[in-house]
Design an enzyme around this catalytic site. Structure first.
Site, PDB file in Angstrom:
ATOM      1  N   GLU A   1       0.796  -1.222   0.000  1.00 57.87           N
ATOM      2  CA  GLU A   1       0.000   0.000   0.000  1.00 57.87           C
ATOM      3  C   GLU A   1       0.826   1.269   0.000  1.00 57.87           C
ATOM      4  O   GLU A   1       0.358   2.333  -0.370  1.00 57.87           O
ATOM      5  CB  GLU A   1      -0.973   0.011   1.195  1.00 57.87           C
ATOM      6  CG  GLU A   1      -0.292  -0.047   2.543  1.00 57.87           C
ATOM      7  CD  GLU A   1      -0.182  -1.474   3.039  1.00 57.87           C
ATOM      8  OE1 GLU A   1      -0.057  -1.665   4.236  1.00 57.87           O
ATOM      9  OE2 GLU A   1      -0.209  -2.397   2.217  1.00 57.87           O
TER      10      GLU A   1
ATOM     11  N   ASP B   1      20.297  15.355 -31.468  1.00 56.15           N
ATOM     12  CA  ASP B   1      20.716  16.153 -32.607  1.00 56.15           C
ATOM     13  C   ASP B   1      22.201  16.472 -32.457  1.00 56.15           C
ATOM     14  O   ASP B   1      22.847  16.043 -31.506  1.00 56.15           O
ATOM     15  CB  ASP B   1      19.872  17.415 -32.730  1.00 56.15           C
ATOM     16  CG  ASP B   1      20.019  18.346 -31.525  1.00 56.15           C
ATOM     17  OD1 ASP B   1      20.744  17.978 -30.578  1.00 56.15           O
ATOM     18  OD2 ASP B   1      19.420  19.430 -31.531  1.00 56.15           O
TER      19      ASP B   1
ATOM     20  N   ASP C   1      15.831  20.343 -29.678  1.00 62.12           N
ATOM     21  CA  ASP C   1      15.347  21.654 -29.273  1.00 62.12           C
ATOM     22  C   ASP C   1      14.611  22.398 -30.373  1.00 62.12           C
ATOM     23  O   ASP C   1      14.212  23.541 -30.192  1.00 62.12           O
ATOM     24  CB  ASP C   1      16.518  22.526 -28.782  1.00 62.12           C
ATOM     25  CG  ASP C   1      17.558  22.761 -29.874  1.00 62.12           C
ATOM     26  OD1 ASP C   1      17.411  22.187 -30.969  1.00 62.12           O
ATOM     27  OD2 ASP C   1      18.515  23.522 -29.628  1.00 62.12           O
TER      28      ASP C   1
ATOM     29  N   ASP D   1      12.026  18.554 -34.019  1.00 63.96           N
ATOM     30  CA  ASP D   1      12.256  17.490 -33.035  1.00 63.96           C
ATOM     31  C   ASP D   1      10.999  17.149 -32.226  1.00 63.96           C
ATOM     32  O   ASP D   1      11.001  16.170 -31.478  1.00 63.96           O
ATOM     33  CB  ASP D   1      13.355  17.905 -32.046  1.00 63.96           C
ATOM     34  CG  ASP D   1      14.695  18.116 -32.733  1.00 63.96           C
ATOM     35  OD1 ASP D   1      15.031  17.302 -33.604  1.00 63.96           O
ATOM     36  OD2 ASP D   1      15.379  19.098 -32.399  1.00 63.96           O
TER      37      ASP D   1
ATOM     38  N   ASN E   1       2.131  -4.319   9.508  1.00 62.95           N
ATOM     39  CA  ASN E   1       2.304  -3.774   8.156  1.00 62.95           C
ATOM     40  C   ASN E   1       2.577  -2.278   8.195  1.00 62.95           C
ATOM     41  O   ASN E   1       3.413  -1.750   7.452  1.00 62.95           O
ATOM     42  CB  ASN E   1       1.040  -4.061   7.345  1.00 62.95           C
ATOM     43  CG  ASN E   1       1.353  -4.282   5.872  1.00 62.95           C
ATOM     44  OD1 ASN E   1       2.289  -4.999   5.544  1.00 62.95           O
ATOM     45  ND2 ASN E   1       0.577  -3.662   5.004  1.00 62.95           N
TER      46      ASN E   1
END
Length: 906
Positions: free
Chosen positions: A331, A373, A648, A652, A741
């Protein structure tokens, strides 16, 4: 050549694959249609284009501009907007584990509204979801702050009315409409797609669209221009200027033919917004989550049935089954994952990395292929003079001097190549300009001649008092300059330029071009009959002096960073819009084994299966467009790789979205930053390398928690099954299971602050649901061996073998179970011998000590009666120590076997 080992692809298409393909098809279709429209515009005469958009050389009237703004809308492209905070908050709670906990809390509340377990589970759910929401919300705001919130304007020609004189106005770019006449000068951004009406000496930087590092020349154009031959790529048309590019030199006037989403740039941006495809992290979490949930759904009914049949109390068996379900559910996983990611984001921010999407941190750690690039990443994104060569290819200072004089004395706007020559001389202080040189005249550069000349009065070159001699210095494209040359300088002596010498000189220039250099020729002419003005006709009978060769130099840190990435198991592939020769030269300079450079046109000729094979064996792709970049990314993903993409530019954006982790920089265009998951505040692979290490640390700590918790919970449930079958009472109360637990999970909240062994960080890490299951069923039963040993001890040694002594039995198992699963954390967190060869971080050590002390304190605390505990006898603790030591020893032995057998641990 860098070869990638193909990984076994999944039998089923990965989630999001269909969506990726659909988006890719939309992008290809949109850009093709926009390109076809622009190609038609480029092929038409300028006068016809003005008529088509219903305008004139005087521009639109103000009233007509307002009408068109209402008709076509603002000149903006589609942008991805962050959802409202309420939607972000709801999404933060959308997690399968949280769903299980909410369901279990509802069941417990329905059974008993006062059950403390309801509060415990509610707190876990709230903290986990709120922590994740706040981190992602804050990261999104930080990324938005990177944008330059300024109003950008452009100059347009407009008229007050139909008969009035046109004037030039500065208006915001978003108010530009089709039919506007836009005036361009050096430094201007192109506000929309333009057809040039007039232009002179226009140079445009198209790196954001094409990836080419050098500006491209546009044709000198007049209003009577008849258009050019139709082109399939509008970026290469010399009478078009596209939105997203910028002017580096020259002047022009263009008519707006498309705005906003109708532009070539806008056609790409519009297909890139919306829901993102699932990444490696998303699919990994989903697989692991449903593996653990399926395991819980199988085991809990078995525990319920065994307890109900053997004890006869079905209500108590039901509560115990719910407690076991909670015990089997990790959990705290959403909370641990969120804390891991949040801490990773903070740590990466200190290293100049802004995380927009938290999941990307673990994808960064799992990345085994980086597509990048070239410009600004491997290179310095600036042009430098690399060589100055005579006609034999040897370095010659005279060539540099003449090139410098040409660049220094010209009065027009210097381009990047001129500035590179001047910078080289200033750095070396090899040429001194003084009163010996006087400017006489110049013949400016134009794109038909592709050269420019200056004429200087060089008083040092006199044959006697009072006599001056003019020297013309011409610099330009090799072919155009050579056509005008009749002689060449050979070791300081002018000799006739024979056809053989001309071929040899051309070969020198070609060799440098093949080495990825941009080459200009330098020639001179001595003018013995000086005059005040000169024309193009005087550019004749020149003497070839030599060549200037230019390069966008590689970064000093690039080779080291690339080696660092390779050492960490990341293959780097260069995917650039620049030409093959330049790409190959730069890659070779930074230590990349280039092999065969594959052009984008070849990518289009292959189907997906063929491209997968090509992408696996290719290191450098050149002259690729946005669609081709995205296809290369998807081909690598189809081979089972986790792919990062660093870019950039506008070209791209599609690949950034399709990659498992899209990486951009704060100086990138907006659409690239919006498409990216991670933004680097410094365009440097060294910064990225540090981010990769942080991503792997984050991923490793998450896997630690999952494997520790899953194996521990499996062992506990196996022990419960054995105890339930043979013991006449509940082996542990439901509240005891919840408390055990809770204490254990609270101790594990320190996991995000743990360190990882260096060996773990050396290669990419990926989600492996089968590996987690194998780990769970191998390591989990070890705890059951010693749980059962403690059962025997409590039953026989301490006579806890009746219903009346059930509390003693349950307390003894509670303490042993809590301490064993807390201590085994240190056995599992490293493949080395714990404490001796690998120590946990101090937060983990502190939480371990606190958990152990809490487990020992509870049976003697004021809370003991409420929780069903009883005080343990002193004779219990030697048995406890012996069991724990044996447990740790056996775990270490099994760990050694497991690593040898499967070659992995975490």
């Amino acid at each position: 050549m860098t070869m990638l080992t193909p990984r076994t692809p999944a039998k089923l298409a990965p989630p999001g694959r269909t969506r990726r393909l659909r988006k890719a098809a939309e992008l290809e279709s949109a850009t093709r249609l926009a390109g076809e429209r622009l190609a038609e515009v480029s092929a038409r005469p300028a006068v016809q284009v003005l008529q088509d958009v219903d305008t004139s050389r005087g521009g639109l009237t103000h009233g007509e501009a307002v009408r068109r703004l209402g008709l076509h809308g603002a000149n903006v492209v589609a942008q991805e907007r962050a959802p409202h905070w309420t939607a972000q908050l709801a999404k933060a709670f959308w997690n399968p584990f949280i769903g299980v906990l909410v369901f279990l809390a509802a069941v417990m509340f329905w059974q008993d509204p006062a059950d403390p377990g309801v509060l415990i589970l509610s707190v876990m759910v709230a903290v986990s979801g709120l922590l994740r929401f706040w981190q992602e919300y804050r990261s999104g705001r930080a990324a938005d702050a990177l944008k330059k919130l300024v109003t950008t304007t452009c100059a347009v020609r407009r008229r007050a009315g139909s008969g009035s004189v046109p004037t030039t106005l500065e208006i915001p770019m978003d108010q530009v409409v089709p039919g506007d006449l836009v005036r361009l000068a050096a430094g201007d951004l192109i506000p929309a797609d333009l057809r040039l009406i007039t232009s002179k000496d226009l140079m445009v930087s198209q790196a954001a669209l094409s990836g080419e590092s050098l500006p491209v020349a546009k044709a000198d154009t007049r209003t009577e221009d008849l258009g050019q031959h139709a082109t399939t790529d509008p970026v290469e048309a010399d009478n078009l200027c596209l939105m997203g590019t910028s002017v580096t030199s020259g002047t022009a006037t263009g008519v707006v033919v498309a705005t906003g989403s109708g532009t070539y740039f806008g056609s790409m941006a519009g297909t890139l917004v919306g829901e993102r495809p699932q990444t490696n992290f998303d699919t990994g979490v989903r697989k692991v989550s449903f593996l653990l949930i399926r395991f819980m759904l199988v085991m809990v009914p078995v525990v319920f049935m065994i307890n109900g049949l053997t004890k006869g109390d079905w209500e108590e068996a039901f509560l115990f089954g719910v407690a076991v379900a909670v015990g089997l559910t990790p959990e705290m996983l959403p909370m641990v994952v969120s804390a891991n990611l949040a801490r990773g984001a903070v740590a990466m921010a200190r290293r100049k990395v802004v995380v927009k999407r938290l999941n990307a941190i673990q994808n960064l750690g799992a990345m085994d292929v980086l597509c990048t690039d070239k410009t600004g990443t491997l290179t310095e994104d600036r042009i430098v003079l690399d060589r100055y060569l005579d006609v034999h290819g040897a370095e010659d200072g005279e060539v540099l001097e003449y090139g410098y004089l040409n660049a220094h004395f010209q009065t027009g706007l210097r381009n990047l190549l001129d500035q590179a020559v001047i910078d080289r001389v200033n750095e070396a202080e090899e040429v001194v300009v003084d009163a010996r040189f006087t400017m006489v005249d110049e013949i400016p550069f134009d794109f038909a001649r592709r050269r420019m000349s200056v004429v200087l009065n060089r008083n040092a070159m006199t044959d006697g008092p009072g006599r001056a001699e003019h020297v013309m210095i011409t610099k330009g494209a090799v072919e155009e300059v050579l056509e005008l040359c009749t002689h060449m300088t050979d070791r300081g002596v002018a000799v006739p330029l024979t056809e053989e010498l001309r071929r040899r000189a051309t070969s020198i220039a070609a060799d440098n071009n093949r080495a990825g250099l941009r080459v200009l020729a330098v020639a001179t002419r001595r003018i013995t009959a000086p005059r005040d003005t000169y024309t193009v006709a005087d550019e004749e009978q020149l003497t070839l002096v030599g060549f200037l060769a230019f390069l966008d130099p590689p970064k000093a840190s690039a080779a080291r960073a690339l080696q660092g990435l390779a050492d960490k198991g990341i293959a780097v592939k260069v995917v650039t819009g620049d030409n093959e020769l330049v790409a190959a030269r730069v890659c070779a300079d930074v230590g990349i084994e280039v092999g065969r450079v594959v052009p984008g046109s070849e990518v289009d000729a292959l189907d997906d299966t063929e491209l997968r094979a090509l992408a696996a064996r290719t290191t450098v792709f050149a002259k690729v467009n946005p669609v081709q970049k995205a296809r290369i990314v998807r081909a690598l993903q189809a081979d089972g790789h986790t792919v990062g993409f660093l870019g950039d530019g506008i070209n791209d954006a599609a690949a950034l979205r399709d990659a498992d982790v899209g990486i951009s920089v704060d100086t990138a265009v907006d659409i690239a930053k919006e498409s990216a998951d991670i933004i680097l505040l410094e365009k440097d692979l060294t910064v990225l390398e540090q981010g990769v290490l942080q991503g792997r640390t984050t991923f490793g700590n998450t896997i630690k928690y999952i494997k520790m918790t899953a194996s521990s919970n499996f062992g506990n449930v196996f022990s419960v099954l054995v105890a339930s079958a043979f013991i006449p009472f509940q082996p542990m109360l439901a509240i005891m299971l919840l408390v055990q637990n809770l204490v254990y999970d609270i101790a594990q909240l320190a996991t995000p602050w743990d360190r990882m062994d260096e060996e773990y960080l050396r290669r990419p890490r990926n989600w492996d649901a089968k590996g987690i299951f194998r780990f769970m069923v191998t390591i989990g039963p070890i705890s059951s061996i010693f749980d059962i040993t403690m059962f025997v001890v409590m039953w026989n040694v301490f006579a806890a073998n009746t219903v009346g002594e059930a509390s003693l039995f349950q307390t003894g198992w509670f303490v042993e179970g809590l301490l064993s699963q807390t201590l085994v954390v240190h056995m599992i967190r490293t493949r080395k011998i714990p404490f001796l060869r690998s120590r946990a971080s101090w937060p983990v050590m502190v939480m371990t000590v606190l958990a152990v002390l809490t487990g020992l304190w509870l049976p003697f605390s004021p809370l003991a009666p409420a929780l069903g505990f009883t005080a343990l006898p002193a004779g219990y603790f030697p048995w406890l120590i012996g069991v724990l030591l044996a447990y740790c020893t056996l775990t270490q032995l099994v760990k050694t076997w497991y690593i040898r057998r499967f070659g992995t641990w975490l």
